[in-house]
Design a protein around this motif. Structure first.
Motif, PDB file in Angstrom:
ATOM      1  N   ARG A 126       3.729   7.728   4.339  1.00 26.16           N
ATOM      2  CA  ARG A 126       3.570   7.278   2.948  1.00 26.16           C
ATOM      3  C   ARG A 126       4.911   6.785   2.412  1.00 26.16           C
ATOM      4  O   ARG A 126       5.977   7.123   2.919  1.00 26.16           O
ATOM      5  N   ARG A 127       4.846   6.002   1.378  1.00 26.10           N
ATOM      6  CA  ARG A 127       6.051   5.409   0.783  1.00 26.10           C
ATOM      7  C   ARG A 127       6.944   6.483   0.189  1.00 26.10           C
ATOM      8  O   ARG A 127       6.464   7.405  -0.464  1.00 26.10           O
ATOM      9  N   VAL A 137       9.189   2.928  -4.314  1.00 22.18           N
ATOM     10  CA  VAL A 137       8.241   1.904  -4.768  1.00 22.18           C
ATOM     11  C   VAL A 137       8.671   0.547  -4.227  1.00 22.18           C
ATOM     12  O   VAL A 137       9.855   0.329  -3.919  1.00 22.18           O
ATOM     13  N   SER A 167       0.817  -1.205   0.000  1.00 22.42           N
ATOM     14  CA  SER A 167       0.000   0.000   0.000  1.00 22.42           C
ATOM     15  C   SER A 167       0.854   1.259   0.000  1.00 22.42           C
ATOM     16  O   SER A 167       2.028   1.234   0.369  1.00 22.42           O
ATOM     17  N   GLU A 168       0.236   2.384  -0.380  1.00 25.73           N
ATOM     18  CA  GLU A 168       0.944   3.651  -0.476  1.00 25.73           C
ATOM     19  C   GLU A 168       1.223   4.241   0.903  1.00 25.73           C
ATOM     20  O   GLU A 168       2.227   4.929   1.097  1.00 25.73           O
ATOM     21  N   ARG A 169       0.356   3.973   1.873  1.00 24.15           N
ATOM     22  CA  ARG A 169       0.541   4.495   3.226  1.00 24.15           C
ATOM     23  C   ARG A 169       0.464   3.372   4.249  1.00 24.15           C
ATOM     24  O   ARG A 169      -0.320   2.431   4.099  1.00 24.15           O
TER      25      ARG A 169
END
Length: 351
Positions: A128-129, A132, A116-118
């Motif tokens: 958050r990331r 990637v 997930s992004e967060r």
């Protein structure tokens, strides 16, 4: 009054708070036997170190000591495209933060997978990331087993777990109480829950043992320490991998116990980030110097440092864990190639 930015920052830090208020007691944890880490209602560390409260959290958040990370901190390694299976030897890849793909003995095992992004219960706030994932989700091989060490959002990402379940229907192994979060309303999942010291057979000669860790758990109001946390000792392909999960150092007893339970540890996956400020973090997260001491206690041949560089959870600079790890290794006379601060997509192999 807090401005919007400060409020979002505070919300993002809430998963690091172990509230001690009476309103956070919640329902009983489950029908588990009373032990040195379970009192019949809640889990705890055997030494019962006092939990931090809201006043401590506010003191930390208002201290102004946070080093802001860059918007992006890309890995120098390309995205990994793992093989479908590894029969001989061991292949380990850092996906990011504390997420690993471990392949060996014909099994594909994910540890604390987060795509997930967060790392947050909120879509608009929380860590958050900054890079990637080191493996694109669609490039993952068929997953046989997923190990989940505890229920904090940077380790138990239910959205990712559901994606893996819907695609591969693996076996999930997790400490007591975490099955409720993992399963949610999905009743078809195969989930094995276990206590510290328990072993779980994974098939094809592989097994995992749940080891003590010095941490805590929560998913929100009313859930504090209603589920257990752990480290894992994984045995597959004739090799042993120790994954520390999240842990404070304490007196190091958890590492001595894991070492005593294993004939030899080929690879230790140890957290080196999310440690500042020490007055707030020392009971739940080790720092790089403590990670090196843990490495020595475990007697591991090699180690990969994780839990850094992807989600900003604490105050230290994005590259501080790697720099401090290098200094700690030099101080202890340990060759730097034996303990590497891993980056997403970085591959470690053992023939």
């Amino acid at each position: 009054m807090l401005d919007r930015r400060a409020m979002i920052k505070l919300v993002g830090a809430l998963p690091l708070l172990a509230t001690t208020s009476a309103s956070a007691q919640g329902a009983a944890a489950g029908p588990y036997p009373v032990s040195d880490h379970f009192d019949g209602e809640r889990f705890h560390n055997p030494d019962n170190a006092p939990a931090k409260g809201l006043r401590d959290l506010l003191r930390w958040q208002w201290s102004g000591e946070r080093t802001e990370w860059p918007e992006g901190y890309p890995s120098p390694f390309p995205l990994d495209r793992p093989p479908s299976r590894v029969d001989a030897g061991l292949r380990v890849v850092l996906v990011g933060h504390s997420s690993f793909l471990i392949q060996g003995g014909g099994l594909n095992i994910l540890v604390d997978p987060v795509w997930s992004e967060r790392a947050s219960p909120l879509a608009f706030a929380g860590p958050r990331r900054r890079n990637v994932p080191g493996i694109a989700f669609d490039d993952l091989p068929a997953i046989d087993v997923v190990l989940v060490s505890h229920n904090h959002y940077d380790h138990l990402d239910r959205a990712t777990l559901l994606r893996v379940f819907e695609r591969d229907a693996p076996l999930f192994v997790t400490p007591l109480g975490n099955d409720r979060v993992i399963r949610g309303r999905e009743r078809g999942m195969r989930i094995v829950t276990a206590d510290w010291g328990d072993g779980v057979e994974l098939g094809q000669g592989a097994s995992v043992r749940l080891e003590p860790a010095r941490h805590w758990s929560t998913r929100g109001p009313g859930s504090r320490n209603r589920a257990l946390w752990c480290a894992f000792t994984l045995r597959l392909a004739g090799r042993t991998v120790y994954y520390a999960g999240d842990t404070g150092f304490g007196d190091g007893a958890q590492f001595r116990q894991a070492a005593a339970n294993a004939e030899a540890i080929d690879l230790a996956l140890l957290p080196i980030g999310a440690y500042a400020p020490r007055w707030f973090m020392q009971d739940q997260h080790i720092n790089p110097a403590e990670a090196v001491l843990a490495f020595e206690i475990l007697g591991a041949k090699h180690a990969l440092g994780c839990h850094w560089g992807t989600f900003q959870l604490t105050d230290e600079a994005v590259d501080a864990p790697a720099r401090e790890l290098a200094a700690a290794l030099q101080a202890r006379g340990i060759a730097p190639e034996r303990f590497v601060a891993a980056r997403p997509g970085q591959v470690w192999t053992h023939a």
